[in-house]
Design a protein around this motif. Structure first.
Motif, short mmCIF file in Angstrom:
data_model
loop_
_atom_site.label_atom_id
_atom_site.label_comp_id
_atom_site.label_asym_id
_atom_site.label_seq_id
_atom_site.Cartn_x
_atom_site.Cartn_y
_atom_site.Cartn_z
N GLU A 175 0.82 -1.21 0.00
CA GLU A 175 0.00 0.00 0.00
C GLU A 175 0.85 1.26 0.00
O GLU A 175 0.50 2.26 -0.63
N GLY A 176 1.98 1.21 0.70
CA GLY A 176 2.87 2.37 0.71
C GLY A 176 3.46 2.63 -0.67
O GLY A 176 3.57 3.79 -1.11
N ARG A 219 2.08 1.70 -3.53
CA ARG A 219 0.97 2.17 -4.38
C ARG A 219 0.68 3.65 -4.12
O ARG A 219 0.38 4.41 -5.05
N TRP A 220 0.78 4.06 -2.85
CA TRP A 220 0.56 5.47 -2.52
C TRP A 220 1.65 6.36 -3.11
O TRP A 220 1.38 7.46 -3.60
N ALA A 221 2.90 5.88 -3.08
CA ALA A 221 4.02 6.69 -3.53
C ALA A 221 4.14 6.74 -5.06
O ALA A 221 4.48 7.79 -5.63
N GLY A 237 1.74 5.05 -7.35
CA GLY A 237 0.53 4.77 -8.10
C GLY A 237 0.39 3.29 -8.43
O GLY A 237 1.30 2.49 -8.17
N SER A 238 -0.73 2.94 -9.02
CA SER A 238 -1.02 1.54 -9.32
C SER A 238 -0.49 1.09 -10.68
O SER A 238 -0.49 -0.10 -10.98
#
Length: 305
Positions: free
Chosen positions: A109-110, A112-114, A116-117
């Motif tokens: 998740e970190g 993906r947050w930094a 993107g997907s």
């Protein structure tokens, strides 16, 4: 299949095996020295790949990207070991599995947050693009050949460090009797942090190398982690030599199996059915190899050696 194509696929298997060794070496060191089951090791592979891709995009330098993969993965390993892992050494393996699985989710998740997907792409430099002509008229990817040579050099350096240096002696002693080396004045906490950082750096370096072949994306480390566990079970937990032999066996079995099994079934089946059956069995081949090794060597090829 021609002999040249067979040799090319064998080289692909060697390249895959070398990459698996970089991943499995750190994992087997961590488990052998610390007795820790680390499911987050694949996340450190992912950290190295993303660090390399981001650095290459910002600087345009592939070499700086490789350095960044080592530094960021090792730094992430130090943070994880000092903040989380250090509290798990005296806990049972179920607690270790649950805690490191939570780390996997946090890393995913970190990341993906930094970033993107969407996947990132790490381009090979021009001086590693193209092919090289090998003996017997074999034309092979220069980048894949470089991975093989770099991986073998890293393996040789790791063997030398474990066998010939003071830190290697401490690592081997910590694997056999951690209480005794602590009593002799060795800072066991510092040793554990160093081993964890080394394992993380190797995983991150593997992620950076493979990031130029496939896309860099969230969750890319988990499939490789499964294969790394297969490697250390085959080779023997805690054995660097076993990790190397196991990685080459897994790499060769997987790569050649995907090429040879569909051809074999094609001798007496329709092409579509042969391809489907061969691909299905090829995906099972490494696990059949593991079962066969454990049947005769329950501790792995070099377990306890």
């Amino acid at each position: 299949m021609s002999i040249i194509l067979l040799i090319e696929q064998a080289l692909n298997g060697l390249q895959f095996g070398v990459m698996l060794f970089l991943m499995a070496a750190g994992l087997t060191l961590i488990f052998g020295v610390m007795g820790l089951i680390n499911l987050a090791h694949g996340s450190l592979y992912m950290v190295g790949a993303f660090a390399a891709a981001a650095t290459a995009a910002a600087t345009g330098s592939f070499l700086l990207a490789l350095v960044a993969s080592l530094v960021f993965a090792a730094f992430a390993g130090v943070i994880v070991e000092t903040v989380v892992i250090r509290r798990l050494y005296d806990r049972d393996h179920l607690d270790q599995v649950l805690a490191t699985f939570a780390l996997v989710l946090m890393f995913s998740e970190g990341t993906r947050w930094a970033f993107g997907s969407f996947p990132l792409f790490l381009d090979k430099p021009e001086w590693l693009s193209g092919t090289v002509m090998l003996p017997f008229g074999i034309e092979y990817s220069l980048y894949r050949l470089t991975i093989i040579l770099v991986g073998l050099a890293v393996a040789a350096g790791l063997f030398w460090m474990i066998a010939r240096t003071r830190i290697g002696i401490r690592i081997r002693a910590g694997e056999n009797d951690r209480e005794m080396i602590a009593a002799l004045g060795v800072n066991i906490s510092m040793l554990y942090t160093l081993v964890f950082a080394l394992g993380a750096a190797l995983a991150g370096f593997a992620g950076a190398l493979i990031g130029a072949i496939q896309s860099v994306q969230v969750g890319m480390g988990e499939p490789v982690l499964i294969l790394a566990f297969v490697v250390i079970v085959i080779g023997g937990i805690g054995s660097i030599k076993g990790a190397f032999v196991g990685a080459i066996l897994v790499g060769m079995t997987d790569t050649l199996g995907r090429q040879l099994l569909p051809m074999f079934f094609g001798l007496f089946m329709e092409p579509a059915a042969a391809t489907s059956t061969g691909a299905s069995l090829a995906s099972m081949a490494i696990y059949l190899l593991m079962a066969g090794v454990l049947l005769f060597r329950p501790k792995g090829l070099f377990g306890g050696a």
